[in-house]
Scaffold this active site. Structure first.
Site, PDB file in Angstrom:
ATOM      1  N   HIS A 141      12.526  -6.564  29.406  1.00  0.00           N
ATOM      2  CA  HIS A 141      11.399  -6.408  28.495  1.00  0.00           C
ATOM      3  C   HIS A 141      10.100  -6.778  29.193  1.00  0.00           C
ATOM      4  O   HIS A 141       9.982  -7.875  29.744  1.00  0.00           O
ATOM      5  CB  HIS A 141      11.574  -7.302  27.255  1.00  0.00           C
ATOM      6  CG  HIS A 141      10.496  -7.094  26.225  1.00  0.00           C
ATOM      7  ND1 HIS A 141       9.762  -8.121  25.681  1.00  0.00           N
ATOM      8  CD2 HIS A 141      10.015  -5.953  25.669  1.00  0.00           C
ATOM      9  CE1 HIS A 141       8.897  -7.622  24.817  1.00  0.00           C
ATOM     10  NE2 HIS A 141       9.020  -6.321  24.793  1.00  0.00           N
TER      11      HIS A 141
ATOM     12  N   GLU B 226       8.144   4.020  20.957  1.00  0.00           N
ATOM     13  CA  GLU B 226       7.951   3.604  19.578  1.00  0.00           C
ATOM     14  C   GLU B 226       6.869   4.540  19.024  1.00  0.00           C
ATOM     15  O   GLU B 226       7.173   5.598  18.528  1.00  0.00           O
ATOM     16  CB  GLU B 226       7.539   2.137  19.522  1.00  0.00           C
ATOM     17  CG  GLU B 226       7.445   1.611  18.088  1.00  0.00           C
ATOM     18  CD  GLU B 226       6.938   0.173  18.071  1.00  0.00           C
ATOM     19  OE1 GLU B 226       7.496  -0.629  17.329  1.00  0.00           O
ATOM     20  OE2 GLU B 226       5.956  -0.138  18.791  1.00  0.00           O
TER      21      GLU B 226
ATOM     22  N   HIS C 223       6.799   0.964  23.946  1.00  0.00           N
ATOM     23  CA  HIS C 223       6.321   0.625  22.608  1.00  0.00           C
ATOM     24  C   HIS C 223       4.795   0.571  22.616  1.00  0.00           C
ATOM     25  O   HIS C 223       4.191   0.123  23.577  1.00  0.00           O
ATOM     26  CB  HIS C 223       6.939  -0.686  22.143  1.00  0.00           C
ATOM     27  CG  HIS C 223       8.345  -0.483  21.662  1.00  0.00           C
ATOM     28  ND1 HIS C 223       8.798  -0.941  20.444  1.00  0.00           N
ATOM     29  CD2 HIS C 223       9.378   0.198  22.214  1.00  0.00           C
ATOM     30  CE1 HIS C 223      10.060  -0.587  20.283  1.00  0.00           C
ATOM     31  NE2 HIS C 223      10.445   0.102  21.335  1.00  0.00           N
ATOM     32  N   GLU C 224       4.224   1.026  21.526  1.00  0.00           N
ATOM     33  CA  GLU C 224       2.775   1.149  21.350  1.00  0.00           C
ATOM     34  C   GLU C 224       2.104   2.076  22.355  1.00  0.00           C
ATOM     35  O   GLU C 224       0.972   1.824  22.770  1.00  0.00           O
ATOM     36  CB  GLU C 224       2.074  -0.222  21.380  1.00  0.00           C
ATOM     37  CG  GLU C 224       2.537  -1.199  20.324  1.00  0.00           C
ATOM     38  CD  GLU C 224       3.735  -2.035  20.785  1.00  0.00           C
ATOM     39  OE1 GLU C 224       3.942  -2.165  22.002  1.00  0.00           O
ATOM     40  OE2 GLU C 224       4.466  -2.538  19.922  1.00  0.00           O
TER      41      GLU C 224
ATOM     42  N   GLU D 215      11.107  -2.318  12.296  1.00  0.00           N
ATOM     43  CA  GLU D 215      10.644  -3.692  12.434  1.00  0.00           C
ATOM     44  C   GLU D 215       9.637  -4.084  11.358  1.00  0.00           C
ATOM     45  O   GLU D 215       9.523  -5.262  11.018  1.00  0.00           O
ATOM     46  CB  GLU D 215      10.032  -3.906  13.815  1.00  0.00           C
ATOM     47  CG  GLU D 215       8.731  -3.134  14.016  1.00  0.00           C
ATOM     48  CD  GLU D 215       8.141  -3.315  15.409  1.00  0.00           C
ATOM     49  OE1 GLU D 215       8.877  -3.716  16.320  1.00  0.00           O
ATOM     50  OE2 GLU D 215       6.949  -3.025  15.578  1.00  0.00           O
TER      51      GLU D 215
END
Lengths: 703, 703
Positions: free
Chosen positions: A414, A503, A484-485, A509
């Site tokens: 991550h 994402e 993500h984002e 979430e």
């Protein structure tokens, strides 16, 4: 393979003055689609689109304004028209289908500006069975080399006040709940019934919406507008004129207000218009994929779709924390950080997840919060929070490498960047070498917050190129990536198949830390966000109430059976089993579906779909004669009707049906489900009742 | 080593209302320097400085404004004062001296704001023998963590209309000729007598100047204002109030107009005020070095000062070209770029330089234009021109590696970024690995043009941090770095000794492609630009006329002997022999000085100096009993008087004097020089006539 066009294009090169002094310069048809390209008396280029003789796009303008007062929105003259046709089939590395037909007619209109330095501009149209795409090309030319686009004047004028599924035109986020309204009611500044809580609200235009924009006309036509192959160009939002129903391009600016810095030869992304009188055909469209370049990665053997779990939902629900300490400025007497004791990414807890994943055949495990910097990463616009290689004191990288290998679980890295993309650019090599060293072959990246370089936006040209740099650099290290984002995808997963998912939308979430997503949410997402590519939506929540430490009344807006169905209806080659091991433990019979369901497919059938209401999809597992079906509904109960005529004739199958219990309801009884095993064949039709906010998942295996 | 202050500070903590309601809160002296710190009735902090009882800085304000309306320019109250004294000696990795004494008294004033959230601010003053430095510290505190500086309110109020040597306060360039004027005549928008031709003019404030700012009072005091340890903060320019002679801090903004993004604990760079009644003492000051942190590089054995040549001047003068082709868009029938035939960085030509460098003991060779991307790298603000690893078709990396090793010449890499720092951030690892692979241990970087990330400036916080990132990453790969077009140095070469040199000023190259530099230029540079650190000025031009292909009337504004003297007067651990081998060939007797002159020193003596007029410096070669002397003058002839009393008593030396011929003149007869060998000892005084625009270089070796 391109081949010379064997049929005659019905060019209308003769002068045809219409009511608006428009001169039609080309009319061409392909299957149900008809395109007309025009130039008006002022040299303004335009186009219009019909589907089965019904108008889809009224005559709409095309063009640009460049900096330095160079106007490319009028004064054009036609210098030529080229056309060709293509019918080819290609095999994706992974996907919803094991092969994709790319069948279109291409029409290139060559224009020259009569005033602005005789600048040349080509507009390339491609007509597919399910719509039209077009892009602009600035060919190599003597009078235009480096240039800056200050405005794209592209319009999409609708025929009426269509029903629309939209989110605000935010430069920095797609994580909004969808509003369903008529075009005339679009208002990006109007709060919805759900809390936004988006981290970076940046919506300068009150009437701008994001693409993919899904619309439905009063007479039942489904229209989807998006973009494909978004490279070296900002994302296009659509400004909605609420009285004329004209949608016009709104490009996301940079810090100076400029839109795109280009050099000829240059081409814009495609603008896509997918249209059908069946909603199912929108979901089965491959136009956006086809408009992207083939894979730039030659050896793709290391790219593997997978299911994964995560040390993640427990932080989202505030059972644990990403951070290790409350105060990074305060050290103990022995010079160490003082732990607050709620750090989820500790070695023992990670091993607990490894054990569960290993025991249940879940291939991957993501661990968020493993590294330092989480104490105050959020909302400061500072940069440099994370270095991507320094573990928290209680996360033993080597031991976790050893243990996960022993247990056959693939660790997933991550890298949250805190939106400091410039630091990540400089650290990617270091981060990816760290991954290779410790056995990570994939990474989830994140861009929460305001972008650094400051003044840039998530959806601007610089960041668009950053995402591609990240995918390319990851590929150099044979690393798969899940962003993500980022900007909403535009089919680039064809070109960079290691870019498994994004994402770029409001994921599951939000049910953890906000008012969540309405029951209809997942019936809209495939028609909007997911038109661009796979989403890491993170389905599989089993504990649907009483999971949020600080908000006991909070609940997920689906039933448990619907969570299972999402593995099929929300396509992604990367699917999370998002809940905690202890929440699965009491429902291992239902978890069996998550264990079984595939993440890569030979075939996909959209059985029934209506945006905002329901979706039923059947998919055939890659390389196996096994099908999985997902059916979901919105807040209304319904009966899904699933003819199994896609099964091989003369073969017998066993269907395991994971459905809502008869008294299930997302609000009052979400975790009630029933599992039934029945024999079926190609002549069977499953009739399954879906609870309010409910769904059903079915596996169909050959006996 | 810090030790408790043993002497009494003359604190005046009693209330002393002066004419302006100023309450003196601390008065302290050190050697010739006296500092007074005050708070006025509004809680505005201030300071003033005296030198030998002469006022240097009149009472001047201190403070900040933060975003969000947080005013830290008044309403302060004193909460305490700390003091300490330091007297230590440290050894630089390389430098003008083999050891540096760091001797100062430190006074920390602790302030708390009575209105703005009780924010704490410390102002740390350090008094040296030759001036005062101060910095702001935001200590760790409950009410201020992340904050953004919108303005620094620091003032330096001068006592009169001093003579000033200044360049415009450009956010993006230091490459201006110096103007000598009174403070009241400063006008950054007024063209000088020389063409600027600076690539990125960006001077929003008509009355702003860069630091280091050199001043001289009517009564003969020399004052230099600069900054030290510029880290995570923008550069400070000085706004000149032409009537009050107040200089006030003008921080370089980012794309949003903000100045610095900080998190407590935080500290600003030092603001330095060096003062003396002898100009020589300004040049011998080590204050700025001392204010920087010690080396962060533990093993420095690989860091080696050196002389080098370059495939470079021939492109600057347009004899050859950086680019390989005229048209990168046009390929030959066999699919290759079509060379224009003027590409200097071709293997054969590079070997010619290797041969010359090898034969004459010049250690390094820089090759510019070796890589692709030079056809249109300039002025487009586009980014991505260079990838730093792809050689031009006629530059054989492997063969040049082989040949240079055979010949004992160290190749120097060139990474021009076209000011696309964001791409360079992402490519540095790749670039540095390429260097290690092919035997390059140093790199010259460049930032010509408008910065990308767009909206950032060469002198803004983001770029300040980028330069440091580059130095740090280079150190990870054991690579020395020489940055062109960065911010003006601030002594960080102490902390990053692999950061050998910078350009950040108007170098000798301007004589190649513009009206050049005035004869006085090199007598000003050491008092201005070079106060911050070594400059890669590129001396050693021997062919001083008829060198510019397109401007035959152009000439360098020095004599040949002065070019030799610059190797001593313009300190750098990296010194170029900038001219072409063929231009040296006819003057190998003079070239002997370049072969002999050292680049690292045990000792340095500033013998005589006056900004704008003349400089004479003697330096002792590191580890040898050999001295080198350089003397230069401006457009006026003069006699340099050089007492050799720095030589060892009772030893005999041979001095080789490279001086202007008697009839030499920079304008009419620049290349006329004379070489004399004489016996000298510590009692000798050399009297050497310098021609107009002339100079002299002397080597003094033990017999």
């Amino acid at each position: 393979m391109k081949k010379p066009l064997l049929f005659l294009l019905s060019f209308l090169l003769s002068v045809q003055f219409a009511h608006s002094q428009k001169k039609s310069i080309a009319v061409t048809s392909f299957d149900k689609i008809r395109l007309e390209v025009s130039l008006d008396a002022d040299g303004v280029a335009g186009y219009s689109v019909q589907y089965k003789d019904r108008q889809v796009i009224l005559p709409s303008k095309l063009g640009f304004e460049l900096t330095g007062g160079i106007n490319l929105s009028n004064n054009f003259e036609l210098t030529g028209i080229d056309s060709t046709a293509v019918d080819e089939t290609w095999k994706p590395v992974w996907g919803e289908w094991n092969k994709v037909r790319n069948h279109y007619k291409q029409l290139t209109v060559h224009l020259q500006n009569k005033k602005a330095n005789a600048i040349l501009l080509n507009i390339v149209f491609e007509l597919f069975e399910d719509g039209v795409a077009f892009r602009y090309e600035f060919p190599l030319q003597p009078n235009l080399k480096y240039f800056i686009i200050s405005r794209e004047t592209t319009e999409f004028i609708m025929t009426g006040d269509h029903k629309t599924f939209w989110i605000p035109g935010d430069f920095d986020s797609n994580e909004y709940p969808y509003t369903t309204s008529s075009l005339s009611e679009v208002d990006a500044w109007k709060p919805t019934m759900l809390s936004f809580g988006v981290k970076t609200e940046n919506i300068p235009d009150q009437y701008a919406v994001q693409t993919p924009l899904m619309m439905k006309t009063n007479d039942g036509l489904y229209i989807n507008i998006h973009q494909a192959a978004l490279v070296n160009y900002p994302a296009m939002e659509l400004h909605v004129d609420r009285s004329t129903f004209s949608l016009s391009a709104n490009l996301v600016p940079d810090a100076r207000g400029n839109k795109a810095y280009l050099r000829s030869p240059a081409k814009t992304p495609w603008r896509t218009i997918i249209v059908s009188d069946r909603a199912e055909n929108i979901l089965s469209s491959t136009m956006i994929l086809n408009l992207n370049e083939p894979s730039k990665i030659t050896n793709t053997s290391w790219i593997k779709p997978m299911k994964f779990m995560g040390v993640w939902w427990e932080m989202q629900t505030n059972k644990g924390s990403w951070s290790y300490t409350n105060n990074p400025d305060s050290l103990s007497a022995t010079g160490k950080l003082v732990p607050h004791g709620r750090h989820s990414a500790n070695t023992a807890n990670v091993k607990r997840y490894i054990d569960f994943a290993s025991a249940n055949g879940i291939k991957g495990l993501l661990v968020e919060g493993w590294n330092t910097g989480w104490e105050e990463w959020f909302g400061n616009w500072q940069g440099g929070h994370f270095d991507f290689v320094t573990p928290a004191p209680d996360f033993d990288v080597k031991e976790i490498e050893r243990y996960s290998k022993l247990k056959g679980v693939q660790m997933i890295m991550h890298n949250e960047t805190s939106a400091d993309a410039s630091t990540y650019d400089g650290q990617m090599d270091t981060a990816f070498r760290f991954m290779r060293k410790y056995g990570y072959n994939s990474v989830k990246t994140g861009y929460v917050g305001q972008i650094i370089p400051r003044g840039e936006h998530h959806d601007g040209q610089w960041m668009i190129n950053h995402y591609i740099r990240a995918a390319e650099k990851a590929a150099q290290y044979k690393i798969m990536i899940d962003m993500h984002e980022p900007v909403c995808p535009t089919g680039l997963q064809r070109t960079y198949p290691n870019w498994l998912a994004c994402e770029a939308g409001r994921g599951n979430e939000w049910n953890a830390f906000s008012d969540g997503n309405l029951p209809e949410h997942e019936t809209i997402m495939p028609f909007t966000r997911m038109m661009g590519g796979p989403m890491d939506y993170t389905p599989g929540i089993f504990k649907l109430r009483n999971y949020a430490r600080d908000a006991p009344a909070r609940q997920v807006h689906t039933t448990l059976a619907k969570q299972l169905a999402l593995y099929v209806t929300m396509y992604s080659p990367l699917q999370m089993a998002a809940d905690l091991p202890e929440n699965y433990a009491g429902h291992m019979d239902a978890f069996q579906f998550i264990k079984d369901v595939a993440v890569d497919w030979d075939d996909t059938k959209i059985i029934e779909a209506e945006p905002g209401d329901y979706i039923t999809i059947a998919r055939k597992e890659k390389g196996k004669n096994t099908w999985f079906v997902g059916a979901i509904t919105d807040e209304n109960s319904r009966e899904a009707s699933i003819p199994l005529n896609f099964l091989d004739k003369n073969k017998k199958y066993v269907a395991i049906i994971y459905r809502d219990a008869d008294n299930a309801d997302w609000k009052t009884n979400p975790e009630a489900y029933k599992i039934e095993k029945i024999s079926v064949d190609a002549s069977s039709t499953l009739k399954i009742k879906l609870a309010p906010g409910g769904g059903a998942a079915v596996s169909v295996k050959e006996r």
